[in-house]
Design an enzyme around this catalytic site. Sequence first.
Site, PDB file in Angstrom:
ATOM      1  N   GLN B 131       0.837  -1.212   0.000  1.00 34.46           N
ATOM      2  CA  GLN B 131       0.000   0.000   0.000  1.00 34.46           C
ATOM      3  C   GLN B 131       0.867   1.255   0.000  1.00 34.46           C
ATOM      4  O   GLN B 131       1.525   1.558   0.987  1.00 34.46           O
ATOM      5  CB  GLN B 131      -0.878  -0.013   1.252  1.00 34.46           C
ATOM      6  CG  GLN B 131      -1.724   1.234   1.433  1.00 34.46           C
ATOM      7  CD  GLN B 131      -2.304   1.311   2.845  1.00 34.46           C
ATOM      8  OE1 GLN B 131      -1.780   0.710   3.772  1.00 34.46           O
ATOM      9  NE2 GLN B 131      -3.385   2.051   2.998  1.00 34.46           N
ATOM     10  N   GLY B 132       0.866   1.972  -1.110  1.00 37.20           N
ATOM     11  CA  GLY B 132       1.701   3.167  -1.222  1.00 37.20           C
ATOM     12  C   GLY B 132       0.912   4.451  -1.098  1.00 37.20           C
ATOM     13  O   GLY B 132       0.570   5.085  -2.103  1.00 37.20           O
ATOM     14  N   TYR B 133       0.609   4.832   0.119  1.00 34.63           N
ATOM     15  CA  TYR B 133      -0.106   6.091   0.368  1.00 34.63           C
ATOM     16  C   TYR B 133       0.838   7.142   0.966  1.00 34.63           C
ATOM     17  O   TYR B 133       1.048   8.199   0.425  1.00 34.63           O
ATOM     18  CB  TYR B 133      -1.246   5.893   1.373  1.00 34.63           C
ATOM     19  CG  TYR B 133      -2.472   5.175   0.886  1.00 34.63           C
ATOM     20  CD1 TYR B 133      -2.514   4.529  -0.335  1.00 34.63           C
ATOM     21  CD2 TYR B 133      -3.613   5.138   1.687  1.00 34.63           C
ATOM     22  CE1 TYR B 133      -3.655   3.861  -0.748  1.00 34.63           C
ATOM     23  CE2 TYR B 133      -4.758   4.472   1.277  1.00 34.63           C
ATOM     24  CZ  TYR B 133      -4.782   3.834   0.066  1.00 34.63           C
ATOM     25  OH  TYR B 133      -5.913   3.190  -0.316  1.00 34.63           O
ATOM     26  N   GLU B 249      -9.669  -0.757   5.931  1.00 37.97           N
ATOM     27  CA  GLU B 249      -8.452  -0.874   6.737  1.00 37.97           C
ATOM     28  C   GLU B 249      -8.801  -0.740   8.221  1.00 37.97           C
ATOM     29  O   GLU B 249      -8.286  -1.464   9.067  1.00 37.97           O
ATOM     30  CB  GLU B 249      -7.443   0.201   6.321  1.00 37.97           C
ATOM     31  CG  GLU B 249      -6.099   0.022   7.008  1.00 37.97           C
ATOM     32  CD  GLU B 249      -5.029   1.008   6.528  1.00 37.97           C
ATOM     33  OE1 GLU B 249      -5.379   2.015   5.883  1.00 37.97           O
ATOM     34  OE2 GLU B 249      -3.846   0.756   6.810  1.00 37.97           O
ATOM     35  N   SER B 372      -3.753   7.717  12.500  1.00 36.81           N
ATOM     36  CA  SER B 372      -3.398   7.702  13.927  1.00 36.81           C
ATOM     37  C   SER B 372      -4.663   7.852  14.766  1.00 36.81           C
ATOM     38  O   SER B 372      -5.710   8.316  14.278  1.00 36.81           O
ATOM     39  CB  SER B 372      -2.445   8.850  14.239  1.00 36.81           C
ATOM     40  OG  SER B 372      -3.154  10.071  14.301  1.00 36.81           O
ATOM     41  N   ASN B 373      -4.569   7.451  16.023  1.00 38.06           N
ATOM     42  CA  ASN B 373      -5.755   7.533  16.875  1.00 38.06           C
ATOM     43  C   ASN B 373      -6.180   8.972  17.137  1.00 38.06           C
ATOM     44  O   ASN B 373      -7.358   9.236  17.379  1.00 38.06           O
ATOM     45  CB  ASN B 373      -5.514   6.760  18.178  1.00 38.06           C
ATOM     46  CG  ASN B 373      -5.582   5.264  17.934  1.00 38.06           C
ATOM     47  OD1 ASN B 373      -5.419   4.812  16.791  1.00 38.06           O
ATOM     48  ND2 ASN B 373      -5.842   4.500  18.967  1.00 38.06           N
ATOM     49  N   GLU B 374      -5.230   9.897  17.052  1.00 36.79           N
ATOM     50  CA  GLU B 374      -5.622  11.309  17.155  1.00 36.79           C
ATOM     51  C   GLU B 374      -6.516  11.679  15.976  1.00 36.79           C
ATOM     52  O   GLU B 374      -7.539  12.357  16.143  1.00 36.79           O
ATOM     53  CB  GLU B 374      -4.383  12.221  17.163  1.00 36.79           C
ATOM     54  CG  GLU B 374      -3.591  12.213  18.472  1.00 36.79           C
ATOM     55  CD  GLU B 374      -2.692  10.994  18.628  1.00 36.79           C
ATOM     56  OE1 GLU B 374      -2.509  10.247  17.638  1.00 36.79           O
ATOM     57  OE2 GLU B 374      -2.175  10.780  19.739  1.00 36.79           O
TER      58      GLU B 374
HETATM   59  C1  LIG Z   1       4.268   0.153  11.327  1.00 37.80           C
HETATM   60  C2  LIG Z   1       3.704   1.082  10.290  1.00 37.80           C
HETATM   61  C3  LIG Z   1       3.287   0.584   9.077  1.00 37.80           C
HETATM   62  C4  LIG Z   1       2.799   1.427   8.093  1.00 37.80           C
HETATM   63  N1  LIG Z   1       2.435   0.902   6.878  1.00 37.80           N
HETATM   64  C5  LIG Z   1       2.044   1.737   5.885  1.00 37.80           C
HETATM   65  C6  LIG Z   1       1.771   1.239   4.577  1.00 37.80           C
HETATM   66  O1  LIG Z   1       1.875   0.037   4.314  1.00 37.80           O
HETATM   67  N2  LIG Z   1       1.429   2.125   3.619  1.00 37.80           N
HETATM   68  C7  LIG Z   1       1.294   3.449   3.868  1.00 37.80           C
HETATM   69  O2  LIG Z   1       0.959   4.182   2.964  1.00 37.80           O
HETATM   70  N3  LIG Z   1       1.547   3.965   5.083  1.00 37.80           N
HETATM   71  C8  LIG Z   1       1.918   3.140   6.101  1.00 37.80           C
HETATM   72  N4  LIG Z   1       2.198   3.648   7.347  1.00 37.80           N
HETATM   73  C9  LIG Z   1       2.168   5.106   7.545  1.00 37.80           C
HETATM   74  C10 LIG Z   1       1.059   5.605   8.463  1.00 37.80           C
HETATM   75  O3  LIG Z   1      -0.144   5.623   7.810  1.00 37.80           O
HETATM   76  C11 LIG Z   1       1.496   7.002   8.962  1.00 37.80           C
HETATM   77  O4  LIG Z   1       2.590   6.810   9.815  1.00 37.80           O
HETATM   78  C12 LIG Z   1       0.408   7.724   9.682  1.00 37.80           C
HETATM   79  O5  LIG Z   1      -0.581   8.126   8.808  1.00 37.80           O
HETATM   80  C13 LIG Z   1       0.934   8.940  10.449  1.00 37.80           C
HETATM   81  O6  LIG Z   1       1.672   9.782   9.616  1.00 37.80           O
HETATM   82  P1  LIG Z   1       3.134  10.272  10.010  1.00 37.80           P
HETATM   83  O7  LIG Z   1       3.920   9.104  10.385  1.00 37.80           O
HETATM   84  O8  LIG Z   1       3.636  11.155   8.950  1.00 37.80           O
HETATM   85  O9  LIG Z   1       2.921  11.130  11.351  1.00 37.80           O
HETATM   86  P2  LIG Z   1       2.394  12.620  11.440  1.00 37.80           P
HETATM   87  O10 LIG Z   1       1.204  12.774  10.598  1.00 37.80           O
HETATM   88  O11 LIG Z   1       3.513  13.553  11.266  1.00 37.80           O
HETATM   89  O12 LIG Z   1       1.905  12.653  12.956  1.00 37.80           O
HETATM   90  C14 LIG Z   1       2.744  12.976  14.050  1.00 37.80           C
HETATM   91  C15 LIG Z   1       1.853  13.111  15.262  1.00 37.80           C
HETATM   92  O13 LIG Z   1       0.943  14.203  15.068  1.00 37.80           O
HETATM   93  C16 LIG Z   1      -0.378  13.769  15.245  1.00 37.80           C
HETATM   94  N5  LIG Z   1      -1.272  14.568  14.394  1.00 37.80           N
HETATM   95  C17 LIG Z   1      -1.107  14.841  13.089  1.00 37.80           C
HETATM   96  N6  LIG Z   1      -2.127  15.605  12.657  1.00 37.80           N
HETATM   97  C18 LIG Z   1      -2.937  15.812  13.721  1.00 37.80           C
HETATM   98  C19 LIG Z   1      -4.162  16.532  13.932  1.00 37.80           C
HETATM   99  N7  LIG Z   1      -4.750  17.183  12.937  1.00 37.80           N
HETATM  100  N8  LIG Z   1      -4.717  16.536  15.157  1.00 37.80           N
HETATM  101  C20 LIG Z   1      -4.121  15.882  16.175  1.00 37.80           C
HETATM  102  N9  LIG Z   1      -2.970  15.196  16.045  1.00 37.80           N
HETATM  103  C21 LIG Z   1      -2.397  15.158  14.832  1.00 37.80           C
HETATM  104  C22 LIG Z   1      -0.357  12.309  14.894  1.00 37.80           C
HETATM  105  O14 LIG Z   1      -1.423  11.622  15.455  1.00 37.80           O
HETATM  106  C23 LIG Z   1       0.980  11.894  15.498  1.00 37.80           C
HETATM  107  O15 LIG Z   1       0.822  11.692  16.872  1.00 37.80           O
HETATM  108  C24 LIG Z   1       2.693   2.817   8.347  1.00 37.80           C
HETATM  109  C25 LIG Z   1       3.104   3.318   9.578  1.00 37.80           C
HETATM  110  C26 LIG Z   1       3.605   2.472  10.544  1.00 37.80           C
HETATM  111  C27 LIG Z   1       4.047   3.063  11.851  1.00 37.80           C
END
Ligand SMILES: Cc1cc2nc3c(=O)[nH]c(=O)nc-3n(C[C@H](O)[C@H](O)[C@H](O)COP(=O)(O)OP(=O)(O)OC[C@H]3O[C@@H](n4cnc5c(N)ncnc54)[C@H](O)[C@@H]3O)c2cc1C
Lengths: 359, 389
Positions: B131-133, B249, B372-374
């Site tokens: 999954q490339g998002y 998902e 994320s849960n947030e």
């Molecule tokens: C083990 C693992 C597997 C994954 N596998 C895939 C995959 O196969 N394909 C894929 O596409 N992605 C994958 N992901 C990516 C995942 O979807 C992202 O990590 C996730 O969406 C969070 O984005 P980020 O890491 O850039 O964190 P950020 O978005 O930078 O978040 C950092 C912190 O800020 C908080 N935050 C951000 N915006 C808000 C807001 N508006 N209000 C409150 N809090 C906020 C977040 O909750 C977090 O605590 C994976 C991630 C992990 C950890």
Amino acid sequence: MSAAAPDDADRLESIRMIRDSAAAVAPPGGDLRRVRDLRFTGPGYDPAVLRGIGELGWIGLRVPEEAGGAGLGMGEMCALAEQLGAGLVPEPLIHAALSAALLAAAGERALLARVLSGDALVLTAWQERADTLDAPASPDGARRFLPMAGGAEAFLVPVREGGGIALYAQPAAGADLVLERTQDGGSFGTLRPALSGATRIADDVGAVLPGLLDDAALATAATLLGGMERAFAMTLDYLKTRQQFGKIIGTFQALQHRAADLAMQIALTRASVESAAAALDAGAAGDARRAAVSRAKVRATEASMLVTRGCIQLHGGIGYTDQYDVGLYLRKAMVVSGQFGGAALHRRRFMAAAPEVDE
Amino acid sequence: MDAIRIPPPAELDGLDDEHFRQVVRAFLHAHYPEHLRNPPKRLHWSENKEWYHILAREGWLCPGWPREHGGLGLSPVKQIILSEEYERHGVARTNDHGIVMLGPLVIQFGTEAQKRHFLPKILTGEHVWCQGYSEPNAGSDLAALRTEAVPDGDHYVVNGQKIWTTLAMDANWIFLLVRTDREAKKQEGISFLLVDMATPGITVRPIINLEMHDEFCEVFFDNVRVPRENLVGQLNRGWDMAKALLGFERIFIGAPRQSAYALSRLKLLAERMGVSDDPAFRDSYARLRLELEDLKALFGTHVAKLRRGESLGPDVSMLKVIQTELFQKITDTMLDIGGENGGLLEPMEGNRDLNIGGLYIQARPATIYGGSNEIQRNILSKNVLGLPG
Ligand SMILES: Cc1cc2nc3c(=O)[nH]c(=O)nc-3n(C[C@H](O)[C@H](O)[C@H](O)COP(=O)(O)OP(=O)(O)OC[C@H]3O[C@@H](n4cnc5c(N)ncnc54)[C@H](O)[C@@H]3O)c2cc1C
């Protein structure tokens, strides 16, 4: 019971100096290259750095001056442990200090000198099972969770004999020792003592051992405090720089509240650790001493896990990589937080030692 | 156990539930490779494809897909039973992005040609999907993604970078969200594209995670040419589909699977530590078990909706939050009662199946991935509760 931090100027100066000197081993800038390089290698620490720590007088920080130590208090020990915790220093200072204190109590000067100088790592093999502070009962029962045991030159083996606890010194060479790797890149050793090859160095350390385990528990709490505080500082920096939705993520109230919650846990931990150290230095004994130590260890154990995992969450994906430092703090807390008793054990002990609320 | 007959896939949904449970047990007993039980880490394709192929051969690969597309078409209750029995047996997770995400998407939005082409290849294991998002600057703010697909004759030319792509090193196909209109509002210029990973210009670089495991990757795209027919749905309408897919998902992550497994480990650990009868432990264990039971009930209501052909609402975010936080609470409790054993890197001595620290670490990212849960709580407060902002 809840003595405040020391207000005497000399003590404060002494504690400040210790903090500053820690920079020699734990770079204040937070550079963890040395720590990373040592992970999952040989004994898991650098013997040369352990000697450096010895030269700085840290291993004997609490050992009386007449026995070759610095004769300082828990305030200094906790300040030092905190700095080393912040730097994830892998050299097992608290465990070396425990052995030094026991050797001093036993009057075993030759080995003590080598421990104090950091030339020899000697570990005290006191623990027969997980999550305990009980002194061992059997002469040959396996002793568990000896950190960095692969680098040890000898083990101190307390054994219940008659009404007391005798102390043996067993060389590491030829010992039945099994190592298991730990999350922080170090190891836990399991020793099957063989007293036939050991020297009996004291008839009864039963009067000092529990107090020394308490000191180690409190210093461990301080280590956890240093680690959680550094991990949190890194996280605050990240919250102030990372952008999503065209905003700095630190502007999101959900994250602000979460950060505020973690900061409160850290503040409670610091207050608990520092007041416990002050109480010990003021001569608290018996139940009062145990209550102070247990209170600090409960808080530090729980807060360190809460804070480090919160830091991962606040980072998002990057926090779950090995390459990014914040995860090292989580994994260190996983290894250290259970040492010298977990939260439930110390809660029970606290209630036994301090059954009533202070008026 | 040997007395139980395993009926053909088409008959499974017709069995009564308790009978079905016995059938699943017999099925695992007969077919699951012993050496793959309770893997301490998520397995790579090279390790788990054996099981994938067995499921494929037996027709058991896609429990939730409708039967006309090769799935088992199981009722919600049976899907829960299936996952409970898998957990009980210590069944490894496969490379399941095709089964859990892409398949349902193609079934819902794909052309007949796409269904005919892609679904059977998931069912045989010929295509392994990732999954490339997410991108370095588009995580929670996924719509900020910048990987671009520019039309060129019969093709799109893709340039950019994805990150955190789980098991991309194992996959031979990737489904992408790409920007196809730079001028439009950010959600309105995104399309959904299926890309063969063997196409020249794709580089996959593994990232080591906190478990010291190469489970996720960076994927780079340098002038990668993708046939136009690999676009799913309408051009620039990828966001809506991705949102629908996020529902799948979330319901997948919200399934009681991880928590049920963790609870079984907690029970085992309590026995090993000799605290099973300790009143304090029994109380916290009871709390966790009750939460799991209630989660199963809530999960059932969402699965039932799907089965009635309704789409999932934003309230599916509740499942994601509740499940992942329960998973974490269970592993937190394991660390509490395990003492120093919680710091071990490898499974606890004398019990290969019990890796406290490993499970504790695996539980951490569950509140980050899949939104994320947030972000889930933001969705709940705005889109379910109607709070302003
Ligand atoms: C083990 C693992 C597997 C994954 N596998 C895939 C995959 O196969 N394909 C894929 O596409 N992605 C994958 N992901 C990516 C995942 O979807 C992202 O990590 C996730 O969406 C969070 O984005 P980020 O890491 O850039 O964190 P950020 O978005 O930078 O978040 C950092 C912190 O800020 C908080 N935050 C951000 N915006 C808000 C807001 N508006 N209000 C409150 N809090 C906020 C977040 O909750 C977090 O605590 C994976 C991630 C992990 C950890």
